[in-house]
Design an enzyme around this catalytic site. Structure first.
Site, short mmCIF file in Angstrom:
data_model
loop_
_atom_site.label_atom_id
_atom_site.label_comp_id
_atom_site.label_asym_id
_atom_site.label_seq_id
_atom_site.Cartn_x
_atom_site.Cartn_y
_atom_site.Cartn_z
N CYS A 2 33.30 -13.98 34.08
CA CYS A 2 34.47 -14.50 33.38
C CYS A 2 35.67 -13.60 33.62
CB CYS A 2 34.23 -14.57 31.87
SG CYS A 2 32.84 -15.59 31.39
N ARG A 50 35.65 -19.06 32.30
CA ARG A 50 34.23 -18.84 32.58
C ARG A 50 33.81 -19.40 33.93
NH1 ARG A 50 29.16 -21.97 30.19
NH2 ARG A 50 27.48 -20.50 30.70
N ILE A 54 24.61 -18.64 33.92
CA ILE A 54 23.39 -18.73 33.12
C ILE A 54 23.63 -19.72 31.99
CG2 ILE A 54 21.81 -17.44 31.63
CD1 ILE A 54 22.42 -14.96 33.34
N GLY A 76 30.41 -10.72 32.97
CA GLY A 76 29.30 -10.06 33.65
C GLY A 76 28.00 -10.81 33.48
N ASP A 100 22.83 -15.42 28.27
CA ASP A 100 22.86 -13.98 28.02
C ASP A 100 23.98 -13.59 27.07
OD1 ASP A 100 24.66 -14.76 30.01
OD2 ASP A 100 24.56 -12.86 31.08
N GLY A 365 24.45 -5.18 49.45
CA GLY A 365 23.76 -3.91 49.63
C GLY A 365 24.58 -2.70 49.24
#
Length: 631
Positions: A2, A50, A54, A76, A100, A365
């Site tokens: 967000c 947003r 999830i 996050g 979450d 990575g």
């Protein structure tokens, strides 16, 4: 993922607060194009946009507690939210969603900031307690997600995920801080808690902020690096390799948690290939990978990435980046910047490719070099530290002659060595100078005369020297270098640019190496197991043997560099000529216009082609100062 924003200012009418927050949210709409929300309560207004990852249908924000006392905006992902949820439900929280955000809200309502060490993820959040008139805000341990704040006279506070959003509020003046501009010339970033703007703070990684309606604020750390040694550390290299493989699989599983497609960046190097290989091993199917390719075969990662993708069976996508394309996109890139940067263009295009390729989340990575010794600093600084006592015993005149000679060389490496020899007295000061971009004398020369004294008083070393020296008193020499790379270059440059340029394309970028649980296991392991004489990142290569293709494990490390030196003489030349014009430099009164113009001319004349990155960074500073912000 967000963009969050808020204004805590009881003296300001609710309508004015809401208008300011609405402008901030709109300025960050690329961070969250799926939904928007706002709430006002007891002198505070919070807002968000947003990117639904999830429980996309039910995770709307701001999210409020059932009694209306607490209001949360959160940027996050909390990867272990499902593990945390049962205890919160047992304590009486009745969950209304499967996301979450609600788990974070429930944890904060029950335990306050004491819940932070249990969170596994990347986050920046703000929780408003309407009854107490108090804001609690925090960032994750490594600073993967940003949070900026500004005091509003006499007793207000504004915060947002982006500096551009704070400016868009109309409550914060975008006045460039000359000392921060000078810090950028030293580090290619403005180290937290400073920002490029006067009076605006970058909440440091792993820090907690509290503020109330009386204008009282406090900022302090909630997380520190672990103790450097542990009795639970692996007892042999073989045991370490086995545990490392398990820990790597664990962090990959955690970072794959999502209700939308997850892809990965793939360069063909060890770090990104290990991420992709472990994604496959932990259950990923029909995995999409993305890489940047160049029209310069000597620099392009096209072939090694293709080899890795073919061996790992991914649906591979390539994004061609040319000088003409970068020149055309520069206006958009500049508008997305929160602060000047000399890096990150590759992330912009990789993120663009990933979003166009149908994923909302991509794994990177980033962090492998910092954790496993992939940078030259892990070789060079111990050697310098070994010779430093003997060097310091030489007569001052002899030392001055040597450093003076080094400064006359055209090589940036020689000039950096001169800074090391002149200013460093121990390993911490060596590490605090390692990521300097411009030598001190050159930096001061580029500044306006009236700015130089204040900058000279700060000195040439990184501003975190005292803090990190105290935190790393008992650390192994290689741990010291790793910590400095993590807490400075990674936090202030790599993670910042990754957030800005991935979110510019509405992509959530995750970094499995940069994980609290993983690092807390890895940090106290024996240095000889983690950093091996056999070669760069040998521990990571050994732990992923049989998973990462042999051709990748055997490939010599090659840093990724866009051909800016060539582009700056060709496609980017008009942009640079305009940037270093008299009219443009006049917009930067804290710089020496003559010195900056001369710096550009010397590069054009080919007298110092190796310093292209310094010239580009200076150009981005000037262009940033002269840009016209958009809504």
């Amino acid at each position: 993922m967000c963009g969050i924003a808020g204004v805590i200012f009881p003296a300001l009418a609710a309508g004015e607060r809401e208008a300011a927050v609405s402008r901030m949210v709109a300025r960050q709409r690329h961070r969250g194009p799926d939904d928007r929300g706002m709430v006002s309560s007891s002198g505070a207004t919070l807002g968000m946009c947003r990117l639904a990852i999830i429980d996309p249908a039910h995770g709307a924000q701001p999210m409020s507690s059932p009694d209306g006392r607490f209001h949360l905006v959160f940027n996050g992902a909390i990867y272990n939210f499902r593990e945390l949820r049962p205890a919160l439900a047992a304590a009486g929280w009745q969950f209304r969603t499967d996301c979450d955000t609600e788990v974070l809200l429930a944890a904060l309502v029950r335990d306050g900031a004491a819940c932070l060490p249990r969170l596994r993820g990347m986050f920046a959040f703000a929780l408003w307690d309407a009854r107490e008139g108090r804001l609690t805000a925090a960032r994750d341990p490594f600073g993967i997600k940003p949070l900026y704040c500004a005091r509003l006279a006499p007793d207000g506070l504004a915060f947002a995920s982006e500096l551009n959003a704070l400016v868009a509020s109309g409550l914060v003046e975008p006045a460039i801080d000359p000392v921060s501009a000078a810090e950028f010339l030293a580090w290619s970033s403005v180290p937290a808690p400073r920002t490029i703007y006067e009076g605006v703070t970058n909440l440091p990684p792993g820090h907690l902020l509290t503020a109330d309606t009386h204008g009282r604020t406090s900022i302090g750390p909630w997380w520190h690096l672990p103790e450097p040694r542990s009795p639970q550390a692996a007892a042999s290299p073989a045991e370490f390799d086995e545990q490392l493989r398990h820990q790597l699989e664990d962090t990959i599983r955690a970072h794959r948690v999502a209700d939308v497609p997850v892809g990965a960046f793939l360069s063909g190097g060890l770090d990104s290939t290990a991420i992709v290989a472990l994604m496959n091993r932990t259950g990923a199917r029909a995995l999409k990978t993305f890489t940047i390719v160049l029209d310069d075969p000597a620099l392009s990662e096209q072939e090694p990435a293709r080899v890795a993708a073919r061996e790992l069976g991914t649906e591979h996508h390539e994004e061609l980046v040319t000088g003409a394309r970068v020149a055309n996109d520069l206006p958009r890139i500049l508008q997305h910047l929160d602060a000047p940067t000399g890096d990150g263009v590759n992330t912009f295009y990789a993120s663009q490719a990933a979003r166009a390729g149908g994923v909302k989340v991509a794994l990177s990575g980033l962090g492998g070099d910092e954790l496993f010794g992939g940078y030259p600093s892990f070789r060079d600084l111990p050697r310098l530290e070994h010779w430093l006592p003997a060097w310091r015993r030489l007569p001052r005149a002899a030392r001055g002659a040597v450093t003076g000679l080094l400064r006359t060389r055209s090589s940036s490496r020689a000039r950096k060595l001169a800074d090391f020899l002149e200013h460093a007295r121990d390993r911490h000061e060596l590490a605090a100078l390692q990521r300097r971009v411009l030598p001190e004398a050159q930096r001061l020369e580029l500044l306006a005369p009236e700015v130089r004294p204040a900058v000279a008083r700060l000195g040439p070393v990184h501003p975190q020297l005292d803090e990190l020296t105290a935190e790393l008193l008992d650390a192994d020499p290689l741990q010291v270098i790793s910590a400095w790379e993590l807490r400075t270059y990674m936090a202030d440059v790599l993670l910042r640019d990754s957030d800005v340029f991935s979110m510019a394309n509405s992509l959530e970028l995750r970094v499995p190496f940069v994980d609290r649980v993983f690092l807390e296991w890895l940090w106290p392991q024996r240095a000889g197991y983690r950093f091996r004489a056999a070669g760069t990142k040998a521990a990571l290569a050994d732990a992923t043997a049989g998973v990462v293709p042999a051709a990748v494990r055997a490939r010599r490390k090659q840093g990724f560099t866009l051909p800016f030196a060539r582009w700056m003489h060709a496609e980017l030349r008009p942009f640079l000529d305009d940037t270093f014009s008299s009219a443009s430099l006049a917009g930067c009164p804290w710089l020496s216009a003559d010195a900056c113009a001369r710096y550009w001319r010397d590069f054009q004349d080919g007298r110092d082609d190796r310093r292209w990155s310094r010239v580009w960074a200076l150009a981005m500073l000037v262009a940033f100062a002269n840009r016209r912000p958009t809504a």
